[in-house]
Design a protein around this motif. Structure first.
Motif, PDB file in Angstrom:
ATOM      1  N   LEU A  64       1.042  -5.044  -8.097  1.00 49.03           N
ATOM      2  CA  LEU A  64       0.976  -5.080  -6.638  1.00 49.03           C
ATOM      3  C   LEU A  64      -0.470  -5.156  -6.147  1.00 49.03           C
ATOM      4  O   LEU A  64      -0.777  -5.866  -5.194  1.00 49.03           O
ATOM      5  CB  LEU A  64       1.689  -3.863  -6.042  1.00 49.03           C
ATOM      6  CG  LEU A  64       3.214  -3.860  -6.223  1.00 49.03           C
ATOM      7  CD1 LEU A  64       3.828  -2.589  -5.665  1.00 49.03           C
ATOM      8  CD2 LEU A  64       3.850  -5.070  -5.569  1.00 49.03           C
ATOM      9  N   VAL A  65      -1.359  -4.439  -6.843  1.00 47.00           N
ATOM     10  CA  VAL A  65      -2.776  -4.510  -6.456  1.00 47.00           C
ATOM     11  C   VAL A  65      -3.286  -5.933  -6.660  1.00 47.00           C
ATOM     12  O   VAL A  65      -3.993  -6.492  -5.815  1.00 47.00           O
ATOM     13  CB  VAL A  65      -3.621  -3.509  -7.272  1.00 47.00           C
ATOM     14  CG1 VAL A  65      -5.101  -3.798  -7.097  1.00 47.00           C
ATOM     15  CG2 VAL A  65      -3.309  -2.085  -6.849  1.00 47.00           C
ATOM     16  N   SER A  72       2.975   2.400 -13.506  1.00 47.94           N
ATOM     17  CA  SER A  72       1.592   2.000 -13.309  1.00 47.94           C
ATOM     18  C   SER A  72       1.439   0.493 -13.461  1.00 47.94           C
ATOM     19  O   SER A  72       0.562  -0.113 -12.850  1.00 47.94           O
ATOM     20  CB  SER A  72       0.677   2.740 -14.272  1.00 47.94           C
ATOM     21  OG  SER A  72       0.863   2.264 -15.561  1.00 47.94           O
ATOM     22  N   ASN A 126       0.821  -1.197   0.000  1.00 46.28           N
ATOM     23  CA  ASN A 126       0.000   0.000   0.000  1.00 46.28           C
ATOM     24  C   ASN A 126       0.853   1.244   0.000  1.00 46.28           C
ATOM     25  O   ASN A 126       0.635   2.185  -0.731  1.00 46.28           O
ATOM     26  CB  ASN A 126      -0.791   0.066   1.303  1.00 46.28           C
ATOM     27  CG  ASN A 126      -2.183  -0.383   1.101  1.00 46.28           C
ATOM     28  OD1 ASN A 126      -2.516  -0.798  -0.001  1.00 46.28           O
ATOM     29  ND2 ASN A 126      -2.974  -0.306   2.127  1.00 46.28           N
ATOM     30  N   LEU A 129      -5.581   4.577  -4.416  1.00 44.45           N
ATOM     31  CA  LEU A 129      -5.246   4.502  -5.835  1.00 44.45           C
ATOM     32  C   LEU A 129      -6.400   4.998  -6.698  1.00 44.45           C
ATOM     33  O   LEU A 129      -6.190   5.669  -7.704  1.00 44.45           O
ATOM     34  CB  LEU A 129      -4.910   3.070  -6.214  1.00 44.45           C
ATOM     35  CG  LEU A 129      -3.481   2.632  -5.970  1.00 44.45           C
ATOM     36  CD1 LEU A 129      -3.253   1.273  -6.593  1.00 44.45           C
ATOM     37  CD2 LEU A 129      -2.501   3.635  -6.572  1.00 44.45           C
ATOM     38  N   ARG A 140       2.302  -0.954 -10.200  1.00 39.33           N
ATOM     39  CA  ARG A 140       1.207  -0.719  -9.256  1.00 39.33           C
ATOM     40  C   ARG A 140       0.087  -1.724  -9.470  1.00 39.33           C
ATOM     41  O   ARG A 140      -0.443  -2.300  -8.526  1.00 39.33           O
ATOM     42  CB  ARG A 140       0.674   0.702  -9.395  1.00 39.33           C
ATOM     43  CG  ARG A 140       1.434   1.720  -8.579  1.00 39.33           C
ATOM     44  CD  ARG A 140       0.629   2.989  -8.403  1.00 39.33           C
ATOM     45  NE  ARG A 140       0.395   3.664  -9.666  1.00 39.33           N
ATOM     46  CZ  ARG A 140       1.281   4.459 -10.249  1.00 39.33           C
ATOM     47  NH1 ARG A 140       2.440   4.677  -9.680  1.00 39.33           N
ATOM     48  NH2 ARG A 140       1.021   5.035 -11.399  1.00 39.33           N
ATOM     49  N   SER A 141      -0.239  -1.954 -10.755  1.00 40.39           N
ATOM     50  CA  SER A 141      -1.299  -2.917 -11.041  1.00 40.39           C
ATOM     51  C   SER A 141      -0.913  -4.289 -10.521  1.00 40.39           C
ATOM     52  O   SER A 141      -1.727  -4.991  -9.909  1.00 40.39           O
ATOM     53  CB  SER A 141      -1.547  -3.001 -12.538  1.00 40.39           C
ATOM     54  OG  SER A 141      -1.833  -1.722 -13.027  1.00 40.39           O
ATOM     55  N   ASN A 169       2.589   1.709  -3.313  1.00 45.39           N
ATOM     56  CA  ASN A 169       1.646   2.070  -4.365  1.00 45.39           C
ATOM     57  C   ASN A 169       1.198   3.507  -4.227  1.00 45.39           C
ATOM     58  O   ASN A 169       1.215   4.278  -5.176  1.00 45.39           O
ATOM     59  CB  ASN A 169       0.423   1.169  -4.270  1.00 45.39           C
ATOM     60  CG  ASN A 169       0.501   0.057  -5.275  1.00 45.39           C
ATOM     61  OD1 ASN A 169       1.417   0.052  -6.103  1.00 45.39           O
ATOM     62  ND2 ASN A 169      -0.410  -0.864  -5.211  1.00 45.39           N
TER      63      ASN A 169
END
Lengths: 809, 231
Positions: A438-439, A432, A313, A705, A435-436, A316
């Motif tokens: 990691l999500v 990005s 978190n 996010l 980030r995706s 990100n």
């Protein structure tokens, strides 16, 4: 320089309160959750380590098969301790316990009875071998002769002034008089003796079965320093041939070890270190309720997940929001700041935030710890004064801060000044994809935990609702009925005659936790050890089967009008299976119970009862024989539907009239049943709590996010609205990108969850099949929570006046 | 087509209330080309936004093609706007993630037009704006003039009755600026009503009529004689 970094860091945190709060809160919850689990695990791992030379102490176990299924027992024969001390030179000291369960104590000069939950006979080595702290009395003298008794501080305080206790007389179970010879400190909660409060000297124990055939003593040995437990394995196993076989020859003249083993039977001795017992011993007659090391693994994983989720978190959100600061980076670089200075600046920020999170996290733990202790049945204290704890904590938080902060720091310090200053930075800065990813990872973990929680609770539900083969509802269990002595049969008849009472039965043996005893039976004509059948042998009365609602498979129940029924036996289906007989074939056959002081007693099979669960569903239902006998520890009373309180009050009135001064102690059978699955239930609750926490953390990240994304696409949203897009179209567009990630996560988590939970279920003999509904439910839950989280931000962005968003240009 | 009466618009911040438009009265006939001029902050863009139904007036009435717009809910305004209005912005406001073709196609999607029909219309307008060869490019790959031509394509692809242009040449060099103005004039001559906000005297001469705003009020209105005859 550092001071300047700190000042700037503080300002930039205040400038973006939304981000700072999300980041700090997420991390604080992650730290708090992980810290709680770590304290729990530490407590579990340090069980029994407080005892003197704990690592040199071992317990002797036995695995055996003598007809019937194999058994793993934590108790060995009474003579074993003396034998190992004499025969095995590496053994320095031995200590035996004979647990005696609940007992009453009273002062010799008083009638008032106090119940103690756990009592045990113990050898005089107790204090010396475990290094127990004696508060009053002479440690050497404490259990050294008959009729001596040792009390814990709490137990002693119930009867005496502590300083006066030693030398006083107490009456044990209203029969035997003991002299208090010592008062010890209460036993540590994370030890195998935690529930024990009274120890009687072993020399006062009148056991008629002190022989090699009965396994009733929890036997501990202390090895001499630098002894490898492996070294005593062979001599320990040698006890079988040296002592056990000669004992068996009394019953089977001339039998040899080879013959014994050739028939598939065996007795195997082994040792387990004292400090391993709590997590690795799942045996019959363990002295305390143990945990499963697998649960520790599961919890460790959850702790790791929690902190990882919180850290992700952090990364990100920080990288996302760093785009807002690209201009600052550009200007700083133009003015001559080098990359490392910027890295340090950003690391100071993340360090500051992590430190703040740690403070909040610790505060959370301190607040929550009492509730957590209740839930987990622990008494974990926050280690305020433990320098090692603080050292590890600070070091971990430092590593966490570096780990979480380093990616954003390096990411931001890489910005190219010209690009970001020209304003084209936003589109050229990457990150990005990461980030995706990691999500997706966060949601894989969350969905996996949801699946785990659902399976655990479904299995618990299954156990709760499974047809147990007996009726546990509306059954009242009255304790200590043997206190009524000769009044007992009359009391039972009076209870039975109450209008609210359906039936009543006297027996200490019940399907819920209560007495157990097993011995070997033989079919008539097969009096040899090859044909021995190891069975539970329970003494019950004529009303037992009806009171508990047991179902007959064949034959009949006990009948008081048939005089020969005193030697009748009813066996269960498992016993029938071991005998390899059809039900009708077994009826009328005679079986012999070989072990007992009066030699062989014979029983005639009059019925076969359908299998019912009298052990945890982790285990198979074992063979069982019921016969008529006196075992009057408990009275089971089946109540009719209606006013239970009224019925209980009536029974108590009868009790008080029969036995004035003796406490009326009862519980409902389903509560007693629930205790069997206490561990599973506790694990289930802990699962749910930490799953919710991790989902919450993942959602915090998603929330941040989504806010970032809506902000970044503010112009696009404006343009689309001007061109005629509706609020719902825009909300859908903004949310869809995130839901896509959640969907990918679900696809990844389902197989992992299925495999992992299937393995967990393998521990249960009676278990559910994991159905597709679990996965659908998990998917719906995860996406539902994600939709709620994301749509708030999306709707907020979508209803915004496009004039405003286009003006931000 | 447009009839505005006693229109007021105020913005409220924490401390002060600013009157952006004060008693504006304006009538625009079908087929007219009107330029709105005035110094920065005089309320030009606010007026344009209200005409474009992106914003609601605080007071007064605004009638568009027989519909009273003042007081409509956002969803109703969106409904009325769709297909009737086209927008051209100073900063083009193209969506970076979409290609030229997709940008122009967007308003047709919101009109729920079929795919084949959309393709036909988009290609026709791109041909006309001489930008069809760039249909698969992304906005950043185009020059400013080209980007504005895409934006105009997007504004006219639905055949709107009214085009609202907010400083359409503000970010362009003079050559590209003239090209854009010629395109708008051409559209006007085909019957599309145009309302344009501009700072540029040169651009204002393309209009039939110039409205001068100052401090939220219309101070002068003048008719242009020599349409398109400047420079």
């Amino acid at each position: 320089m550092f001071k300047n970094h700190l000042k700037i860091a503080w300002r930039s945190l205040r400038k973006q309160p939304f981000l700072s709060v999300l980041n700090t809160l997420g991390l604080a919850i992650g730290i708090a959750g992980t810290l709680l689990i770590c304290l729990y695990i530490y407590d579990e791992l340090t069980y029994d380590r407080m005892f003197a030379d704990a690592e040199r102490i071992h317990r002797i176990n036995v695995d055996m098969k003598f007809g019937g299924p194999d058994k793993q027992v934590s108790q060995v024969s009474g003579p074993m301790a003396a034998a190992v001390l004499q025969d095995i030179p590496q053994v320095e000291q031995t200590l035996r316990f004979r647990p005696w369960g609940t007992a009453s104590l009273s002062r010799a000069d008083s009638k008032e009875l106090v119940l103690e939950n756990n009592t045990a006979f113990a050898d005089s080595t107790l204090i010396d071998m475990l290094g127990l702290k004696v508060l009053y009395g002479n440690p050497k003298d404490a259990l050294s002769g008959p009729n001596k008794l040792l009390l814990t501080k709490s137990a002693a305080e119930k009867h005496f002034n502590l300083s006066d206790a030693v030398g006083q007389e107490v009456v044990f179970n209203e029969s035997q008089t003991y002299t208090v010879s010592g008062v010890i400190e209460d036993l540590p909660k994370n030890s195998f003796l935690s529930t024990y409060s009274v120890f009687m000297s072993m020399l006062s124990h009148q056991d008629q079965n002190v022989n090699w055939g009965n396994h009733n003593y929890n036997t501990f040995i202390k090895l001499k320093p630098n002894t490898d437990p492996e070294d005593i394995a062979a001599p320990l196993q040698g006890m079988v041939e040296k002592y056990l076989i000669p004992y068996a020859q009394e019953f089977f003249p001339g039998i040899t070890l080879e013959q014994f083993e050739a028939s598939g039977n065996y007795v195997r001795y082994s040792t387990i270190p004292l400090v391993d017992i709590h997590l690795h011993s799942n045996r019959e007659a363990d002295m305390s309720q143990n945990s499963d090391y697998k649960d520790i693994y599961i919890l460790s994983f959850i702790a790791l997940f929690l902190i990882l989720l919180a850290s992700i978190n952090f990364m990100n959100l920080s990288t996302a929001y760093s785009l807002k600061r690209s201009k600052e980076v550009g200007i700083r670089k133009t003015l001559g700041s080098n990359k490392m200075t910027l890295v340090r600046q950003f690391l100071t920020e993340s360090g500051l935030m992590t430190f703040g999170s740690m403070v909040i996290g610790i505060a959370l733990v301190i607040v929550v710890l009492p509730y957590f202790n209740d839930l987990a049945n622990k008494s974990i204290a926050f280690p305020y004064l433990n320098p090692v704890f603080w050292g590890i904590l600070l070091l971990s938080v430092l590593i966490l801060g570096l780990f979480s902060g380093s990616y954003p720091a390096f990411f931001m310090s890489r910005f190219v000044p010209i690009r970001v200053l020209k304003g084209t930075g936003e589109n050229t800065v990457g990150g990005s994809k990461l980030r995706s990813t990691l999500v997706v990872f966060q949601f894989v973990v969350s969905v996996f935990l949801i699946i785990g929680t659902l399976v655990v609770s479904q299995q618990l539900q299954f156990i709760q609702n499974k047809d147990l083969g007996y009726e546990k509802d509306q059954v009242l269990l009255v304790n200590n009925v043997n206190r009524l002595g000769s009044e007992l049969p009359a009391f039972k008849e009076r209870v039975k005659s109450l209008a609210q009472v359906g039936n009543a039965s006297l027996s200490g043996f019940l399907p819920t936790p209560s007495y157990r005893t097993d011995s070997s039976y033989f079919l008539e004509g097969k009096m040899n050890q090859e044909s021995a059948i190891n069975m539970q042998g329970w003494q019950v009365d004529f009303d037992y089967i009806n009171t508990l609602g047991l179902k007959m498979q064949a034959g009949r129940t006990f009948d008081p009008s048939i005089t020969t029924d005193s030697s009748a036996v009813i066996i269960n289906e498992s016993a029938l299976a071991v005998m390899q007989m059809e039900p009708e074939e077994a009826l009328g056959k005679r079986i012999f119970n070989g072990i007992g002081e009066e030699g062989f007693s014979h029983f005639t099979i009059v019925g076969v009862v359908k299998n019912f669960h009298f052990e945890s569903m982790r285990n198979q239902i074992r063979p069982l024989a019921l016969h008529i006998g006196n075992s009057s520890g408990l009275m089971a009373i089946k109540l009719k539907s209606g006013n239970f309180e009224g019925a209980i009050a009536q029974i108590q009135t009868l009790w008080d009239a029969t036995a004035p001064g003796i406490a009326f102690d009862y519980e409902f059978m389903d509560d007693s049943f629930d205790r069997v699955y206490q561990n599973e239930r506790r694990l289930g609750t802990i699962f749910i709590i930490f799953t919710s926490l991790s989902i919450f953390i993942a959602c915090l990240g998603l929330f941040g996010l989504a806010a970032f994304n809506a902000q970044k696409r503010i112009k696009e949203i404006g343009v689309r609205k001007v061109l005629g897009a509706s609020v719902s179209q825009i909300t859908y567009r903004l949310s869809f990108d995130f839901l896509k990630l959640v969907f990918i996560a679900i696809l990844a988590a389902v197989p992992i969850g299925w495999i992992a939970m299937d393995r967990w279920l393998q521990d249960f003999t009676y278990r559910i099949d994991i159905g597709w509904t679990v996965f659908v439910l998990a998917a719906l839950l995860a996406s539902g929570i994600a939709i709620l989280t994301v749509s708030y931000q999306s709707i907020k962005a979508a209803v915004m006046n496009p004039v405003k968003s286009l003006r931000t240009e | 087509m447009i009839q505005i009466k006693n229109l007021k618009k105020s913005f409220r911040t924490e401390e002060v209330e600013t009157l952006a438009l004060n008693n504006v009265n304006l009538k625009v006939e079908e087929g007219e080309f009107v330029a709105i001029m005035g110094p920065s902050g005089c309320g030009k863009s606010t007026l344009l936004n209200i005409i474009g139904m992106l914003d609601n007036p605080t007071e007064g009435s605004y009638n568009f093609a027989g519909h009273e717009v003042a007081g409509l809910r956002e969803s109703q305004r969106t409904q009325l706007r769709k297909g009737n209005l086209g927008f051209v912005f100073q900063s083009f406001n193209l969506i970076d993630e979409l290609t030229v073709f997709e940008n122009v196609e967007l308003p047709l999607i919101y009109l729920k037009m079929s795919k084949s029909e959309r393709k036909e219309k988009v290609m026709a307008v791109l041909e006309r704006m001489k930008i069809a060869h760039r249909k698969n490019h992304f906005p950043q790959q185009l020059s400013g003039g080209q980007q504005q031509r895409v934006a105009i394509s997007r504004a006219v692809v639905t055949n709107p009755k009214l085009i609202l242009a907010d400083e359409p040449t503000g970010n362009l060099d003079s050559k590209n600026g003239i090209e854009v103005m010629n395109l708008l004039t051409e559209l006007n001559q085909e019957g599309t009503t145009i309302v344009m906000v501009t700072h540029s005297d040169r651009d204002s001469h393309y209009a039939h009529r110039v409205v001068n705003l100052f401090d939220g009020q219309i101070v002068t209105e003048s008719q242009n004689r020599a349409i398109g005859a400047i420079i």
